[in-house]
Structures are given as structure tokens and as C-alpha cells.
Design an enzyme around this catalytic site. Sequence first.
Site, PDB file in Angstrom:
ATOM      1  CB  ILE A   1      -1.392 -46.774  71.930  1.00  0.00           C
ATOM      2  CG1 ILE A   1      -1.481 -48.235  71.462  1.00  0.00           C
ATOM      3  CG2 ILE A   1      -2.703 -46.046  71.768  1.00  0.00           C
ATOM      4  CD1 ILE A   1      -2.409 -49.094  72.315  1.00  0.00           C
ATOM      5  CB  ALA A   2       0.914 -45.455  66.896  1.00  0.00           C
TER       6      ALA A   2
ATOM      7  CD  GLU B   1      -4.334 -36.682  79.021  1.00  0.00           C
ATOM      8  OE1 GLU B   1      -4.325 -36.335  80.207  1.00  0.00           O
ATOM      9  OE2 GLU B   1      -3.407 -37.361  78.510  1.00  0.00           O
TER      10      GLU B   1
ATOM     11  CG  ASN C   1      -9.001 -41.650  67.639  1.00  0.00           C
ATOM     12  OD1 ASN C   1      -9.611 -42.589  67.141  1.00  0.00           O
ATOM     13  ND2 ASN C   1      -7.682 -41.641  67.784  1.00  0.00           N
TER      14      ASN C   1
ATOM     15  CE1 TYR D   1      -6.688 -46.354  73.977  1.00  0.00           C
ATOM     16  CE2 TYR D   1      -7.748 -44.235  73.677  1.00  0.00           C
ATOM     17  CZ  TYR D   1      -6.679 -45.075  73.469  1.00  0.00           C
ATOM     18  OH  TYR D   1      -5.590 -44.639  72.762  1.00  0.00           O
TER      19      TYR D   1
END
Length: 167
Positions: A83-84, A117, A122, A129
Site C-alpha cells: 500500500i503506498a 507485515e 513504521n 492498521y
Amino acid sequence: MVSEFCNKVAEILRPMTLKDLDEVLAIEQASFSSPWTRNMFVQELSISISRSLTLWMILPESSLLVGYMICWIVAGEVHLQKIAVKPESRRRHRATCLMKALFQSARDERCRSVVLEVRRSNIAAQKLYEKFGLVSKGIRRSYYSEEGEDALIMGTDLPRESALTGN
């Protein structure tokens, strides 16, 4: 189609295509210390268990790719691969939009859980999340081999209405 998950009407989600890869690669290289290659994305688009979405901001005379997400659907589980969001488009709820789409896909495909993961360092991603109900389930030692950094395994069981809303 206009995304029902995003806060702004001027954003849409659509499946990733080969035509998107130049822009996807630019975001990838700006977002990750060990970015995927074009070939890796091309292969990903051909895998039957893979789901790849792009998030576009619609402008008056064009559209701009601002983020993407790739997940796998395997044995009743959604595994978030990537995801970015474009650096200059961050902090505008775009990753939240992509995560909502992930959970909707999980529900549509009748999945029982979501797992991923994330780098131990981060913290921003971990907070995102956690907002969706994912919790730390374990550690993968030296998962990110280039730096030897550990990964936290995060996951949640489905269905969870709070996960779908991000509240």
C-alpha cells in the site's frame, strides 16, 4: 466509478493496469527503500489470487494517480502485499480510503481474516492498521533482508463492522 470509500467525490478507485505502471513505479520508488521492479508489478497483475487497486484524484482536465494497493486472497484470508500513497498526497486520508477498499474486498470475497507485515519502525503505518482493528500477532525476524529489520505481523478476524468503517 466514484469511490464510495473516499471522502471526496474527486477521487476514484479502479483496478491497476499495465498502463498505470510508470506512475505506480514513481510512487513505489518514493515510498520504499527496496522498491519492486516493473517486472514484479507485471507478474503481480497476472496472478489470479492478486487484487490490485489504484486511487486517482480527478482534476478538471486530467486525473492523477495518488496511491495503490495490492493484496492476495488465499484460503479465506486477505494478505496485504503493498500500500503506498504519493508523498505529496499523504495525510489526506488516501491510505484510509485504500484500506476501506481492502476490507470491502475481503467482505465481498467472504474472507475470514486480514494479515500483513509492516516494518517495526513504521509507526505511522502501524497506527493506520490499528485504526482498522489489526493487532500485532507476532514478529518475522530480519524480514526486510536489506536492512535486517524485523516485521510485525498484524492481523484481524472478519467480519468486523469497526474494521469496515475505520473507527
